[in-house]
Design a protein around this motif. Structure first.
Motif: not given
Ligand code: AMP
Ligand code: GLY
Length: 422
Positions: A209-213, A223-225, A266-268, A282-291
């Protein structure tokens, strides 16, 4: 093996950290890297989007494998370019990267292969836009087709606002987009789901779970996260099965069918309502900061997993995780995602005790010749902790950021609030 990691964020620092644990790795280079990566590998400060220049460096350093963190070089075709030069690249081809590089492409794949997603329409002129938005209920989601550094999506509560945003995109607000995708607004809760794919097979590689705001309780601009936790508490076994059967598998089969098999991460990005997942993006990479959390919780040797992917040998491979949950809290330069001061010293950073369960990953930092660490980018540090409960992990992660002496420090103290503080 000599390996190059492309990127300079917390994601790339955590990938370097994880690779350092592999016996298969000989030398590690981060291109361009940050102050944190310079402690564990050699940074090479060049523009990675200049593939010709990059190639010269790779030959000189005998780098045989590139692991690509961000989406831009992938969308620009870094994989195709270096595979022709006999350098392995972990990341999808230019064509397959359209899953993130073009929202219209992604939506067409969804439509053709029956992947549940928001109802949509592709628009390329304002007359068409005026006609089409009448058919959509408010709010209307307006998206620029191409990459827009996370700024290409607006949720419009009036048709006038939608038209005005569509005009801006069609008039070239984002150079990458001449098209707009408009979508119905999906209700529910968002979650991220990651898989690793070798073109034929795939394995789930975590959820988050990301927090983008920028603001507490998910308020303020995107934000980017600003922080994330893993695993996602929204995705239980039943929902995971649906994500695989209804979203991931038809997409991967579809990509193969159109002659662009998907290889890489693949990041859904999902919206889940009443236990039904729908694909947002879809993102084609790891999430930042999830990774950053995934790299702390993953037990497998990362390089061996990557090599299996590149050789098409993922079938039957098992991924194992540290059972405990993890959290990462981003410390940003005050002002981000707007304007902020650069080059502010971060004191006491060297006193942070780090181990297998606690890491302070760097993002926008640089190290001066005198060894001082300075904040440089918008997102600067990621305090990442794995612990027996999310609450404990958050407390520990916050303590680390509290102890840093840095005038421009800003971080959210409520990451994971929907689970921890309910
Ligand atoms: P995207 O770049 O497509 O992931 O969109 C960025 C953010 O906008 C997502 O994380 C969602 O919070 C929101 N969003 C995008 N599309 C939709 C949609 N169709 N319905 C509701 N929210 C959306
Ligand atoms: N954290 C969101 C992203 O990496 O796209």
């Amino acid at each position: 093996m000599n390996i190059g990691i492309i990127g300079s964020g917390g994601r790339e620092h955590s990938i370097c950290y994880k690779l350092k644990k592999s016996k298969l790795v000989k030398n590690l280079f981060c291109i361009p890297g940050n102050a944190g990566t310079s402690n564990i590998c050699e940074n090479i400060n060049i523009d990675f989007n200049d593939f010709v220049k990059l190639h010269k460096v790779l030959l000189c350093k005998k780098i045989k494998l590139l692991i690509v963190g961000p989406e831009i070089p992938l969308v620009n075709g870094i994989t195709d370019f270096f595979e022709k030069k006999n350098i392995k690249v972990f990341g999808p081809s230019k064509k397959a990267s359209q899953l993130e590089g073009s929202k219209a492409f992604m939506k067409r794949i969804c439509k053709r292969f029956n992947v549940p997603t928001a109802k949509y329409k592709e628009i390329s002129n304002i007359r068409e836009a005026k006609r089409t938005i009448k058919k959509f209920n408010l709010p209307i989601v307006v998206k620029s087709d191409g990459l827009a550094s996370g700024k290409g999506v607006t949720i419009c509560h009036s048709r006038n606002k939608a038209i005005s945003d569509i005009k801006k995109i069609l008039n070239g607000k984002f150079k990458t987009s001449k098209k707009v995708v408009i979508e119905e607004f999906l209700k529910g809760e968002e979650a991220s789901y990651f898989v690793i794919c070798d073109g034929k097979n795939y394995i789930p590689i975590g959820s988050a779970q990301d927090h983008k705001r920028i603001g507490e309780k998910d308020t303020g601009p995107n934000t980017g996260g600003m922080g994330a936790y893993s695993p996602s508490f929204l995705i239980d076994k039943t929902i995971e099965k649906k994500i695989k059967k209804k979203i991931i598998e038809p997409t991967l089969k579809g990509m193969k069918k159109i002659g662009t098999p998907y290889k890489g991460i693949l990041y859904a990005g999902l919206m889940i309502e009443n236990s039904e997942p729908k694909l947002i993006e879809y993102n084609i990479r790891f999430g930042d900061p999830e990774c950053q959390i995934l790299m702390m919780r993953l037990k497998n040797d990362l390089l061996s997993l990557i090599l299996d992917t590149l050789e098409g040998k993922l079938k039957g491979k098992k991924i194992s995780w540290i059972k405990e949950p993890g959290i990462t809290i981003v410390a940003a330069n005050k002002g981000y995602p707007g304007k902020y001061k650069k080059n502010v010293e971060i004191k006491k950073i060297n006193f942070v005790k780090q181990n297998n369960k606690t890491q302070l990953f760097h993002a926008g930092t640089i190290k001066k010749l005198n060894g001082k660490v300075m904040s440089y980018g918008g997102r600067v540090l990621n305090s990442t902790v794995v612990s027996s409960s999310l609450k404990k992990a958050r407390n520990k992660a916050l303590k680390i950021l509290d102890q840093l002496e840095w005038d421009n420090k800003y971080y959210r103290k409520d990451i994971g609030f929907r689970i921890i503080d309910k």
